[in-house]
Design a protein around this motif. Structure first.
Motif, PDB file in Angstrom:
ATOM      1  N   PRO A  92      53.069  51.850  65.295  1.00 44.30           N
ATOM      2  CA  PRO A  92      51.977  52.304  65.447  1.00 44.30           C
ATOM      3  C   PRO A  92      51.317  52.468  64.199  1.00 44.30           C
ATOM      4  O   PRO A  92      50.131  52.757  64.187  1.00 44.30           O
ATOM      5  N   LYS A  93      52.176  52.513  62.923  1.00 41.66           N
ATOM      6  CA  LYS A  93      51.683  52.529  61.647  1.00 41.66           C
ATOM      7  C   LYS A  93      50.774  51.341  61.381  1.00 41.66           C
ATOM      8  O   LYS A  93      49.800  51.555  60.539  1.00 41.66           O
ATOM      9  N   GLN A  94      50.669  50.306  62.044  1.00 38.47           N
ATOM     10  CA  GLN A  94      49.996  49.095  61.561  1.00 38.47           C
ATOM     11  C   GLN A  94      49.001  48.777  62.801  1.00 38.47           C
ATOM     12  O   GLN A  94      48.475  47.575  62.680  1.00 38.47           O
ATOM     13  N   LEU A  95      48.841  49.332  63.567  1.00 41.24           N
ATOM     14  CA  LEU A  95      48.156  49.031  64.909  1.00 41.24           C
ATOM     15  C   LEU A  95      46.769  50.076  64.862  1.00 41.24           C
ATOM     16  O   LEU A  95      46.624  50.979  64.530  1.00 41.24           O
ATOM     17  N   LEU A  96      45.724  49.321  65.248  1.00 40.86           N
ATOM     18  CA  LEU A  96      44.473  49.875  65.320  1.00 40.86           C
ATOM     19  C   LEU A  96      43.795  49.794  66.949  1.00 40.86           C
ATOM     20  O   LEU A  96      43.750  48.732  67.236  1.00 40.86           O
ATOM     21  N   TYR A  97      44.051  50.745  67.373  1.00 42.25           N
ATOM     22  CA  TYR A  97      43.553  51.043  68.728  1.00 42.25           C
ATOM     23  C   TYR A  97      42.049  51.249  69.154  1.00 42.25           C
ATOM     24  O   TYR A  97      41.822  52.226  68.633  1.00 42.25           O
ATOM     25  N   VAL A  98      41.628  50.467  69.991  1.00 40.91           N
ATOM     26  CA  VAL A  98      40.166  50.684  70.293  1.00 40.91           C
ATOM     27  C   VAL A  98      40.036  51.161  71.725  1.00 40.91           C
ATOM     28  O   VAL A  98      40.556  50.455  72.683  1.00 40.91           O
ATOM     29  N   GLN A  99      39.279  52.141  71.989  1.00 40.49           N
ATOM     30  CA  GLN A  99      38.979  52.698  73.130  1.00 40.49           C
ATOM     31  C   GLN A  99      37.725  51.975  73.714  1.00 40.49           C
ATOM     32  O   GLN A  99      36.861  51.308  72.965  1.00 40.49           O
ATOM     33  N   GLN A 100      37.418  52.680  75.046  1.00 41.12           N
ATOM     34  CA  GLN A 100      35.930  52.081  75.436  1.00 41.12           C
ATOM     35  C   GLN A 100      34.792  52.731  74.576  1.00 41.12           C
ATOM     36  O   GLN A 100      34.997  53.490  73.895  1.00 41.12           O
ATOM     37  N   THR A 151      37.799  48.731  83.999  1.00 38.47           N
ATOM     38  CA  THR A 151      36.412  48.121  84.448  1.00 38.47           C
ATOM     39  C   THR A 151      35.671  47.263  83.710  1.00 38.47           C
ATOM     40  O   THR A 151      34.303  47.101  83.907  1.00 38.47           O
ATOM     41  N   CYS A 152      36.234  47.326  82.479  1.00 46.32           N
ATOM     42  CA  CYS A 152      35.579  46.634  80.978  1.00 46.32           C
ATOM     43  C   CYS A 152      36.111  45.398  80.666  1.00 46.32           C
ATOM     44  O   CYS A 152      37.141  45.036  81.342  1.00 46.32           O
ATOM     45  N   HIS A 153      35.515  44.889  79.757  1.00 45.33           N
ATOM     46  CA  HIS A 153      35.926  43.641  79.247  1.00 45.33           C
ATOM     47  C   HIS A 153      36.275  43.755  77.746  1.00 45.33           C
ATOM     48  O   HIS A 153      35.615  44.553  77.072  1.00 45.33           O
ATOM     49  N   LEU A 154      37.393  43.205  77.359  1.00 40.52           N
ATOM     50  CA  LEU A 154      37.721  43.192  76.130  1.00 40.52           C
ATOM     51  C   LEU A 154      37.529  41.774  75.430  1.00 40.52           C
ATOM     52  O   LEU A 154      37.951  40.620  76.091  1.00 40.52           O
ATOM     53  N   VAL A 155      36.974  41.700  74.516  1.00 37.70           N
ATOM     54  CA  VAL A 155      36.817  40.183  73.729  1.00 37.70           C
ATOM     55  C   VAL A 155      37.422  40.287  72.365  1.00 37.70           C
ATOM     56  O   VAL A 155      36.914  41.322  71.555  1.00 37.70           O
TER      57      VAL A 155
END
Length: 90
Positions: A43-51, A74-78
């Protein structure tokens, strides 16, 4: 901004079925991707993106090596990667 695959422009399509019929390699790549087993990441090198968020990182960024999300019920990730610069956009 044009969308390219294999250095060719993707023209406007009206459905996913039409997109995959014109560019079958996209469906094949997606099937290969979803068949992979999940991997644990540091997790130290992870950038988590939320809605309603977006992120950009570069290969020179020593703090982020993984850009991702699991917030797509119900969303799309690109995820886009600039082939010349290595920039990743989510």
């Amino acid at each position: 901004m044009p969308l390219l695959t294999r250095n060719k422009r993707i023209e406007r399509v009206s459905s996913a079925a039409e997109l995959f019929s014109k560019h079958p390699h996209l469906k094949e790549s997606a099937q290969q991707f979803v068949s992979r087993s999940p991997e644990s990441v540091d997790p130290k090198q992870l950038l988590y993106v939320q809605q309603r968020e977006f992120a950009v990182t570069t290969p020179a960024d020593n703090s982020v090596s993984i850009l991702g999300s699991d917030d797509a019920t119900t969303c799309h990730l690109v995820v886009l990667r600039h082939t010349a610069h290595g920039l990743k956009f989510l």
